[in-house]
Design a protein around this motif. Structure first.
Motif, PDB file in Angstrom:
ATOM      1  N   VAL A   1       0.851  -1.186   0.000  1.00 37.03           N
ATOM      2  CA  VAL A   1       0.000   0.000   0.000  1.00 37.03           C
ATOM      3  C   VAL A   1       0.891   1.242   0.000  1.00 37.03           C
ATOM      4  O   VAL A   1       1.759   1.385   0.869  1.00 37.03           O
ATOM      5  CB  VAL A   1      -0.934   0.002   1.235  1.00 37.03           C
ATOM      6  CG1 VAL A   1      -1.719   1.308   1.301  1.00 37.03           C
ATOM      7  CG2 VAL A   1      -1.878  -1.189   1.177  1.00 37.03           C
ATOM      8  N   ASN A   2       0.672   2.113  -0.959  1.00 41.33           N
ATOM      9  CA  ASN A   2       1.462   3.337  -1.086  1.00 41.33           C
ATOM     10  C   ASN A   2       1.009   4.333  -0.018  1.00 41.33           C
ATOM     11  O   ASN A   2      -0.026   4.983  -0.144  1.00 41.33           O
ATOM     12  CB  ASN A   2       1.255   3.913  -2.495  1.00 41.33           C
ATOM     13  CG  ASN A   2       2.249   5.019  -2.820  1.00 41.33           C
ATOM     14  OD1 ASN A   2       2.939   5.537  -1.948  1.00 41.33           O
ATOM     15  ND2 ASN A   2       2.319   5.377  -4.079  1.00 41.33           N
ATOM     16  N   TYR A   3       1.805   4.427   1.062  1.00 39.24           N
ATOM     17  CA  TYR A   3       1.399   5.267   2.189  1.00 39.24           C
ATOM     18  C   TYR A   3       2.635   5.756   2.929  1.00 39.24           C
ATOM     19  O   TYR A   3       3.467   4.958   3.372  1.00 39.24           O
ATOM     20  CB  TYR A   3       0.507   4.468   3.148  1.00 39.24           C
ATOM     21  CG  TYR A   3      -0.185   5.311   4.200  1.00 39.24           C
ATOM     22  CD1 TYR A   3      -1.393   5.939   3.924  1.00 39.24           C
ATOM     23  CD2 TYR A   3       0.373   5.466   5.466  1.00 39.24           C
ATOM     24  CE1 TYR A   3      -2.033   6.710   4.890  1.00 39.24           C
ATOM     25  CE2 TYR A   3      -0.257   6.228   6.437  1.00 39.24           C
ATOM     26  CZ  TYR A   3      -1.456   6.851   6.143  1.00 39.24           C
ATOM     27  OH  TYR A   3      -2.089   7.616   7.096  1.00 39.24           O
ATOM     28  N   GLY A   4       2.777   7.076   3.038  1.00 42.42           N
ATOM     29  CA  GLY A   4       3.929   7.667   3.704  1.00 42.42           C
ATOM     30  C   GLY A   4       3.520   8.563   4.847  1.00 42.42           C
ATOM     31  O   GLY A   4       2.339   8.658   5.216  1.00 42.42           O
ATOM     32  N   THR A   5       4.487   9.252   5.422  1.00 42.59           N
ATOM     33  CA  THR A   5       4.238  10.121   6.576  1.00 42.59           C
ATOM     34  C   THR A   5       3.479  11.385   6.176  1.00 42.59           C
ATOM     35  O   THR A   5       2.563  11.814   6.871  1.00 42.59           O
ATOM     36  CB  THR A   5       5.575  10.509   7.228  1.00 42.59           C
ATOM     37  OG1 THR A   5       6.308   9.324   7.556  1.00 42.59           O
ATOM     38  CG2 THR A   5       5.348  11.327   8.490  1.00 42.59           C
TER      39      THR A   5
ATOM     40  N   SER B   1      10.343   6.919   4.493  1.00 42.26           N
ATOM     41  CA  SER B   1       9.318   6.346   3.617  1.00 42.26           C
ATOM     42  C   SER B   1       9.741   6.270   2.161  1.00 42.26           C
ATOM     43  O   SER B   1       9.104   5.590   1.364  1.00 42.26           O
ATOM     44  CB  SER B   1       8.027   7.184   3.697  1.00 42.26           C
ATOM     45  OG  SER B   1       7.443   7.088   4.970  1.00 42.26           O
ATOM     46  N   LYS B   2      10.796   6.988   1.813  1.00 43.26           N
ATOM     47  CA  LYS B   2      11.190   7.075   0.415  1.00 43.26           C
ATOM     48  C   LYS B   2      11.722   5.743  -0.116  1.00 43.26           C
ATOM     49  O   LYS B   2      12.298   4.952   0.611  1.00 43.26           O
ATOM     50  CB  LYS B   2      12.282   8.142   0.233  1.00 43.26           C
ATOM     51  CG  LYS B   2      11.854   9.550   0.597  1.00 43.26           C
ATOM     52  CD  LYS B   2      13.025  10.510   0.448  1.00 43.26           C
ATOM     53  CE  LYS B   2      12.642  11.922   0.865  1.00 43.26           C
ATOM     54  NZ  LYS B   2      13.800  12.839   0.778  1.00 43.26           N
ATOM     55  N   THR B   3      11.532   5.505  -1.397  1.00 44.39           N
ATOM     56  CA  THR B   3      12.145   4.368  -2.074  1.00 44.39           C
ATOM     57  C   THR B   3      12.674   4.847  -3.422  1.00 44.39           C
ATOM     58  O   THR B   3      12.318   5.928  -3.894  1.00 44.39           O
ATOM     59  CB  THR B   3      11.146   3.219  -2.311  1.00 44.39           C
ATOM     60  OG1 THR B   3      10.099   3.690  -3.174  1.00 44.39           O
ATOM     61  CG2 THR B   3      10.539   2.732  -1.003  1.00 44.39           C
ATOM     62  N   ILE B   4      13.474   4.033  -4.039  1.00 42.81           N
ATOM     63  CA  ILE B   4      14.073   4.381  -5.321  1.00 42.81           C
ATOM     64  C   ILE B   4      13.017   4.594  -6.395  1.00 42.81           C
ATOM     65  O   ILE B   4      13.170   5.432  -7.290  1.00 42.81           O
ATOM     66  CB  ILE B   4      15.081   3.289  -5.756  1.00 42.81           C
ATOM     67  CG1 ILE B   4      16.236   3.217  -4.761  1.00 42.81           C
ATOM     68  CG2 ILE B   4      15.621   3.547  -7.156  1.00 42.81           C
ATOM     69  CD1 ILE B   4      17.174   2.054  -4.983  1.00 42.81           C
TER      70      ILE B   4
END
Length: 254
Positions: A94-98, A165-168
């Motif tokens: 699930v695409n979910y960040g701060t 939360s970041k990814t490439i």
């Protein structure tokens, strides 16, 4: 190298799960391979495999009745020899960040599929795994005896998280990271709890793989990842119990 007589792989309709099934089929020692999919009719590539050892069954990991139905069917397939290996692979991202719109529902969905369901599936199959271990003559604490292996992720490592939360690939990984950290704790806990039962428990990171989550930018093909994983599965012993490992059996920090 030790291989199981029987293995159950959840979430096998595509990606890593499908790749694991294909790799297990290369080994004649594996007599029974049970692959699950939420919708068997849509598991196109899995359904093209024509091998009498392969059994394709439906499973929705978030539905208790679905899990119970699967247990009943697996009992019929494995018989008195029980089940030797459970591979908890089914999962979502699930695409979910701060810094996103707040959503309890998204967090709940992520944790329900990737963490809570892994616990429940493992618990419901434990009696069959204990039976498999009792019947098997394979060495103790191997996948040929009795084992629960869980496909985790390097993103579940708290110690290795230096980017939040970041990814490439731009995916916001807060919820996903949490779900995999929880699975790692589950793995370590059951490894202790089930040691006296002779049930091996190990969590694996498959690497950055070219799947729907990993994207086409990923370093590894599904075949490269899963061939290494199955090879490593066959080499597991008691020293790996409770571990969080990569596909080459190297330790990943919790």
């Amino acid at each position: 190298m030790v291989f199981p007589r029987s293995v159950l792989v959840t979430g096998a309709n595509r990606g890593i799960g499908l790749g694991l099934v294909q790799q297990f089929l290369k080994h004649p020692e594996v007599e029974i391979i049970i692959a699950t999919a939420r919708d068997v009719s849509k598991a196109t590539e899995l359904n093209t495999i024509k091998d009498p050892r392969l059994h394709i069954l439906p499973l929705t990991v978030t539905c208790d009745k679905s899990i119970d139905n699967l247990v009943e069917e697996v009992v019929k397939i494995v018989g008195e020899q029980g089940l030797n290996l459970l591979v908890n692979n089914a999962g979502i991202a699930v695409n979910y960040g701060t810094k996103v719109e707040i959503s309890r529902a998204k967090l709940h969905e992520q944790l329900d599929v990737n963490s809570i369901s892994v616990v429940l599936v493992s618990q419901k199959f434990l009696p069959l795994l204990q039976k498999g271990g009792a019947k098997s003559t394979a060495p103790d604490f191997t996948v040929g005896k009795s084992a629960i292996l869980t496909i985790s992720s390097g993103l579940g490592s708290i110690g290795a998280n230096a980017i939040g939360s970041k990814t490439i690939i731009g995916f916001q990984s807060l919820a996903y990271r949490m779900s995999k950290s929880a699975v790692n704790q589950f793995n370590r806990t059951i490894a202790v709890d089930l040691e006296s039962d002779g049930v091996l428990a190990v969590a694996f990171c498959p690497g950055w793989v070219q799947t729907d989550l990993g994207s086409a930018k990923a370093e590894l093909t599904v075949e490269q990842s899963t061939s290494a994983l199955v090879d490593s599965f066959s080499k597991l012993n008691k020293e790996h119990n409770g571990g969080f490992l990569n596909r080459k059996l190297e330790v990943i920090p919790f």
